[in-house]
Design an enzyme around this catalytic site. Structure first.
Site, PDB file in Angstrom:
ATOM      1  N   TYR A   1       2.381  23.527 -10.023  1.00 56.29           N
ATOM      2  CA  TYR A   1       2.815  24.653  -9.978  1.00 56.29           C
ATOM      3  C   TYR A   1       3.977  24.802  -9.804  1.00 56.29           C
ATOM      4  CZ  TYR A   1       0.941  25.652  -5.274  1.00 56.29           C
ATOM      5  OH  TYR A   1       0.691  26.174  -3.874  1.00 56.29           O
ATOM      6  N   LYS A   2       4.705  24.284  -9.303  1.00 54.90           N
ATOM      7  CA  LYS A   2       6.200  24.492  -8.547  1.00 54.90           C
ATOM      8  C   LYS A   2       6.561  23.827  -9.578  1.00 54.90           C
ATOM      9  CE  LYS A   2       4.675  25.213  -3.662  1.00 54.90           C
ATOM     10  NZ  LYS A   2       4.855  25.144  -2.469  1.00 54.90           N
TER      11      LYS A   2
ATOM     12  N   PHE B   1       4.942  23.319   6.653  1.00 51.70           N
ATOM     13  CA  PHE B   1       4.422  24.521   6.059  1.00 51.70           C
ATOM     14  C   PHE B   1       3.030  24.325   6.765  1.00 51.70           C
ATOM     15  CE2 PHE B   1       2.025  26.179   2.118  1.00 51.70           C
ATOM     16  CZ  PHE B   1       2.889  26.827   1.427  1.00 51.70           C
TER      17      PHE B   1
ATOM     18  N   ASP C   1       4.650  15.286   2.042  1.00 45.52           N
ATOM     19  CA  ASP C   1       4.479  16.482   0.698  1.00 45.52           C
ATOM     20  C   ASP C   1       5.283  16.357   0.171  1.00 45.52           C
ATOM     21  OD1 ASP C   1       3.597  18.758   0.163  1.00 45.52           O
ATOM     22  OD2 ASP C   1       2.911  19.320   1.689  1.00 45.52           O
TER      23      ASP C   1
ATOM     24  N   ARG D   1      15.004  33.273  -0.900  1.00 50.31           N
ATOM     25  CA  ARG D   1      15.444  32.015  -0.915  1.00 50.31           C
ATOM     26  C   ARG D   1      15.242  31.610  -2.290  1.00 50.31           C
ATOM     27  NH1 ARG D   1       9.779  28.188  -0.455  1.00 50.31           N
ATOM     28  NH2 ARG D   1       8.955  29.988  -1.539  1.00 50.31           N
TER      29      ARG D   1
HETATM   30  C1  LIG Z   1       2.927  25.016  -2.436  1.00 51.12           C
HETATM   31  C2  LIG Z   1       3.249  24.595  -0.805  1.00 51.12           C
HETATM   32  C3  LIG Z   1       2.013  23.814   0.125  1.00 51.12           C
HETATM   33  C4  LIG Z   1       1.268  24.090  -0.796  1.00 51.12           C
HETATM   34  O1  LIG Z   1      -0.496  24.262  -1.482  1.00 51.12           O
HETATM   35  P1  LIG Z   1      -1.702  24.726  -1.829  1.00 51.12           P
HETATM   36  O2  LIG Z   1      -2.989  24.051  -1.603  1.00 51.12           O
HETATM   37  O3  LIG Z   1      -1.335  24.634  -3.472  1.00 51.12           O
HETATM   38  O4  LIG Z   1      -1.652  26.494  -1.773  1.00 51.12           O
HETATM   39  C5  LIG Z   1       1.734  23.126   0.455  1.00 51.12           C
HETATM   40  N1  LIG Z   1       2.869  22.186   1.157  1.00 51.12           N
HETATM   41  C6  LIG Z   1       3.494  22.422   0.967  1.00 51.12           C
HETATM   42  C7  LIG Z   1       5.081  21.807   1.216  1.00 51.12           C
HETATM   43  C8  LIG Z   1       4.363  23.208  -0.304  1.00 51.12           C
HETATM   44  O5  LIG Z   1       5.842  24.034  -0.287  1.00 51.12           O
END
Ligand SMILES: *Cc1c(COP(=O)(O)O)cnc(C)c1O
Length: 413
Positions: A223-224, A127, A198, A372
């Protein structure tokens, strides 16, 4: 003509031990929501809790609520609830900031624990924020710390004696491929490196045992799959054995040993709270807190098992019903190696997803060619998966996705 729902699929819903949770969510009618991996749906209890927090705690309680409602303790209380989803002890997790900010804090903390080592290893295609935050640490330290990003098959070979930290995403945000936390943590430790996981696409979706794997650090999103609401606070985990030595580079006052002593110099607090920085967003935390209370009523094993089954069913139906239209599976077929979402590849992925959303099935698109589909076990039914595959077939068969209106791109995909 709409084909009839097969009886084996209604039987799956009838015997689903998580079926009762669907009613606990606000779900708009006419929508099948397959994007809970990006923004979880709204639990009814979250709306009620935020209303109470706004009107009673803030409106009536005013500043007294920092103590009377223990707002000040909320990051820790939410962290303690989160711990059970990721195999951590309650005092090893805190809810704070965003995942990106927490990544930065822990990358720097880990680097300071390995002062004679230079590299942070991760994989290309991780990511973006994970890669970018390592680059930020590299820039800040003028190269004392360096990014080593390699292709996934080269990962193990890249973990050498010069590596301070291995930073990996457990469930890949595009493909859904799941790393083996235990094995990679063992590999990193064998080379003397620390590990930061992560868990953004893992927490609340798949079983995670950080302490069982002896992981050092972790971060993830609220939030996921945890349904805390848009931009809900993230979390961070620091294994107890690092509590005394790991420090945050963001030395805000709430990480101070005595915030209300208002001293002129920073001293880190004991325990996980030293990783706080500034005043927490109470509305977001309250929403996440209420959502976790709901998720805690479900068995994480059942959540993970249903996620695998929903994904398997989707793959089977898409392959049966949508063959010949150029779709390709971009996720592991084996559900044991996959998180709770499924990725399909198609060169016209963007307009196909737009046409599907127009038809009431909300998934998302990840450039350049990934469709997705997230399967959140608490509020999806097996019949939703069947209907989604039916809608996808209809979009492909009719060619409706070729209409020019489905090519317009908005700011967020
Ligand atoms: C969604 C996601 C993020 C999001 O980071 P934010 O700081 O909340 O924008 C980070 N790492 C991964 C792997 C993600 O899927």
């Amino acid at each position: 003509m709409t084909p009839e729902l097969p009886s084996d699929i209604s039987a799956l819903d009838a015997s689903d031990p998580l079926a009762r949770f669907r009613d606990e969510f606000h779900l708009p009618s006419g929508v099948i929501y397959l994007d809970g991996n990006s923004l979880g749906a709204l639990p009814k209890c979250v709306a009620a809790r935020i209303e109470t927090t706004v009107m009673r705690e803030w409106g009536d309680g005013l500043i007294r609520s920092w103590n009377a409602c223990d707002w000040i303790g909320l990051p820790q209380r939410v962290g303690a609830k989160l711990a059970s989803f990721i195999g951590a002890k309650p005092h090893e997790v805190i809810a704070a900031d965003s995942t990106s900010v927490n990544l930065f804090k822990l990358i720097v903390a880990a680097a300071r624990l390995r002062p004679d080592r230079r590299y942070v290893v991760t994989e290309l295609g991780n990511f973006p924020t994970d890669l970018y935050m390592i680059e930020g640490a590299q820039w800040l330290t003028e190269g004392r710390l360096c990014l080593r990003a390699c292709e996934t098959p080269q990962l193990e070979a890249a973990i050498r004696e010069d590596v301070a930290l291995v930073l990996l995403t457990h469930v890949h945000y595009k493909s859904g491929r799941m790393h083996d936390i235990t094995e990679l943590t063992r590999r990193a430790h064998a080379a003397g490196a620390l590990v930061l996981w992560d868990l953004s696409h893992s927490a609340g979706a798949v079983e995670v045992d950080l302490n069982g794997a002896r992981a050092d650090f972790a971060v993830g999103c609220g939030y996921k799959y945890l349904n805390g609401g848009p931009g809900a606070p993230a979390f961070l985990f620091v294994a107890e054995r690092h509590h005394a030595d790991a420090r945050s580079p963001l030395t805000g006052w709430l990480g101070h040993a005595e915030p209300f002593a208002f001293e002129d110099h920073y001293r880190p607090r004991e325990g996980i709270r030293r990783h706080l920085c500034g005043t927490p967003g109470i509305l977001g935390l309250a929403g996440l807190d209420a959502s976790l209370d709901l998720s805690l009523q479900a068995d994480m094993k059942e959540i993970a098992r249903k996620g695998r089954r929903l994904g398997d069913l989707f793959i089977r139906l898409v392959e049966e019903r949508c063959a010949g239209y150029g779709l390709e599976l971009a996720s592991p077929r084996d559900s044991a190696a996959r998180g709770s979402h499924v990725a399909l590849r198609h060169c016209a992925g963007f307009p196909i997803m737009q046409a599907l959303i127009h038809a009431g099935v909300i998934g998302d698109f990840r450039a350049p060619d990934i469709l997705r589909f997230g399967f959140a076990s608490l509020y999806l039914r097996y019949r939703d998966v069947w209907e989604a595959a039916t809608a996808l077939h209809r979009v492909l068969e009719s060619g409706s996705w070729r209409e020019p209106r489905y090519r317009a791109r908005a700011a967020t995909t």
